[in-house]
Design an enzyme around this catalytic site. Structure first.
Site, PDB file in Angstrom:
ATOM      1  N   HIS A   1       0.837  -1.207   0.000  1.00  0.00           N
ATOM      2  CA  HIS A   1       0.000   0.000   0.000  1.00  0.00           C
ATOM      3  C   HIS A   1       0.871   1.256   0.000  1.00  0.00           C
ATOM      4  O   HIS A   1       0.489   2.292  -0.562  1.00  0.00           O
ATOM      5  CB  HIS A   1      -0.918   0.035   1.229  1.00  0.00           C
ATOM      6  CG  HIS A   1      -2.010  -0.977   1.205  1.00  0.00           C
ATOM      7  ND1 HIS A   1      -1.830  -2.277   1.620  1.00  0.00           N
ATOM      8  CD2 HIS A   1      -3.305  -0.887   0.801  1.00  0.00           C
ATOM      9  CE1 HIS A   1      -2.968  -2.939   1.483  1.00  0.00           C
ATOM     10  NE2 HIS A   1      -3.872  -2.129   0.987  1.00  0.00           N
TER      11      HIS A   1
ATOM     12  N   ASP B   1      -4.810  -5.860  -7.655  1.00  0.00           N
ATOM     13  CA  ASP B   1      -4.995  -5.184  -6.386  1.00  0.00           C
ATOM     14  C   ASP B   1      -5.219  -3.703  -6.731  1.00  0.00           C
ATOM     15  O   ASP B   1      -5.103  -3.294  -7.890  1.00  0.00           O
ATOM     16  CB  ASP B   1      -3.776  -5.393  -5.480  1.00  0.00           C
ATOM     17  CG  ASP B   1      -4.119  -5.313  -4.003  1.00  0.00           C
ATOM     18  OD1 ASP B   1      -5.172  -4.732  -3.663  1.00  0.00           O
ATOM     19  OD2 ASP B   1      -3.330  -5.811  -3.171  1.00  0.00           O
TER      20      ASP B   1
END
Length: 339
Positions: free
Chosen positions: A184, A250
């Site tokens: 992330h 993702d």
């Protein structure tokens, strides 16, 4: 109702109800799904109303998805059963494998039945990453360190999902558990040889998955791009593992996706690599740029793989679920896991 094939983009919205701009974007031909977050949730009744409105926008209906794994990754909490982290099932396996598989099945059933009762089609679960220990993002989201245990528990959880009419999504292919950084916020690099990664890949070989989510990790043994952007890795999934379901990226807004540049390059590179559905989350301006400027050659087969994830059987409504013997038994097991 609009008749449109499902496009390759999965986008999000800011609030708990649709705005005019939301509706416009969700009707765009390049969009095929929506992912919901905690900010989109106020109450079970509000969620059901929101999802009904989304499903009514077009035909076939958009795929409504969520990250709802259990533990620290559970987007809807108040009014939903608090599900255990998957590592809880792994610890139970170490004591009693049969009980762990039964519990995994029941967790999967509750997870899917509650979501479907409120109009959600799909959850990005199970996590198939191995628990190597030091990962900053996986941790107790993983079932276990041993791939055979991960495969067994994920299979049982997947059976529970299917019992409630929901497909499965293995993630994060080909394995995010070994690297320490959180994709992330960083770009992880896995420097192992392909042979050394076969433990991580083994659950993907054993399981009958409906979807797979690729990782924002560079695996130097195969490619200098992350798996999301790598036709080599997506080709490996299709040709070596023989996976024929839907491949998701993702979130393309994550730092780990920055390796190929801006959002337009990210969606284009991922689609060309063979991903079926491209997640663009928490970046409404980037969604606008992509919808205005991206002109892909859309693969109809890719849209069909996404469409196959939309449940075809009717879900139990919330009232019926409260008297469903399988649901009540599963709730008892989950309560015991939390004790």
């Amino acid at each position: 109702m609009m008749q449109l094939p499902l496009g390759p983009l999965m986008i999000d919205i800011a609030g708990t109800a649709l705005t005019e701009l939301d509706c416009q974007r969700l009707r765009h031909p390049l969009v095929g799904g929506i992912i919901l977050f905690s900010r989109n949730y106020e109450s079970p009744s509000q969620l059901a109303a929101l999802n009904a409105e989304i499903h009514a926008l077009r035909q076939p209906p958009l795929l409504i998805a969520v990250d709802h794994e259990g533990g620290r990754v559970q987007r809807f909490r108040e009014g939903f059963t608090r599900l255990p982290a998957m590592a809880t099932l792994g610890r139970l396996w170490d004591q009693n494998p049969d009980a762990a598989q039964q519990a995994a099945h029941q967790v999967g059933y509750v997870l899917a039945a509650e979501l479907r009762a409120r109009g959600v089609d799909y959850s990005f679960t199970p996590v198939l990453d191995l628990d190597y220990g030091p990962s900053r993002v996986i941790g107790d989201r993983a079932f276990h360190r041993q791939p055979a245990v991960v495969a067994a528990l994920a299979a049982a959880l997947g059976d529970g999902l299917r019992q409630a009419g929901m497909g499965s999504c293995g993630k994060h292919f080909p394995g995010h558990g070994y690297v320490i950084p959180d994709s992330h916020v960083e770009l992880p690099v896995d420097d192992r040889e392909l042979d050394a990664m076969q433990e991580d890949i083994m659950p993907y070989r054993r399981l009958a998955l409906d979807g797979v989510m690729a990782a924002h990790v560079i695996y130097e043994c195969v490619d200098c791009n992350t798996a999301v952007f790598s036709n080599k890795w997506i080709g490996y999934l299709r040709n070596d593992i023989k996976f024929d379901g839907a491949v998701f990226t993702d979130d393309l807004s994550m730092a780990g996706a920055g390796v190929v540049g801006d959002m337009l390059n990210r969606v284009d590179t991922a689609y060309r690599a063979g991903c079926d559905m491209l997640l663009v989350c928490n970046s409404p301006d980037a969604v606008g740029v992509v919808l205005e400027n991206w002109r892909p050659n859309v693969d109809p087969a890719s849209g069909k793989r996404i469409e196959a994830l939309i449940p075809t059987d009717a879900a139990l409504d919330w009232a019926s679920l409260q008297s469903d013997p399988a649901y009540l038994a599963a709730l008892q097991t989950i309560t015991q896991l939390a004790a």
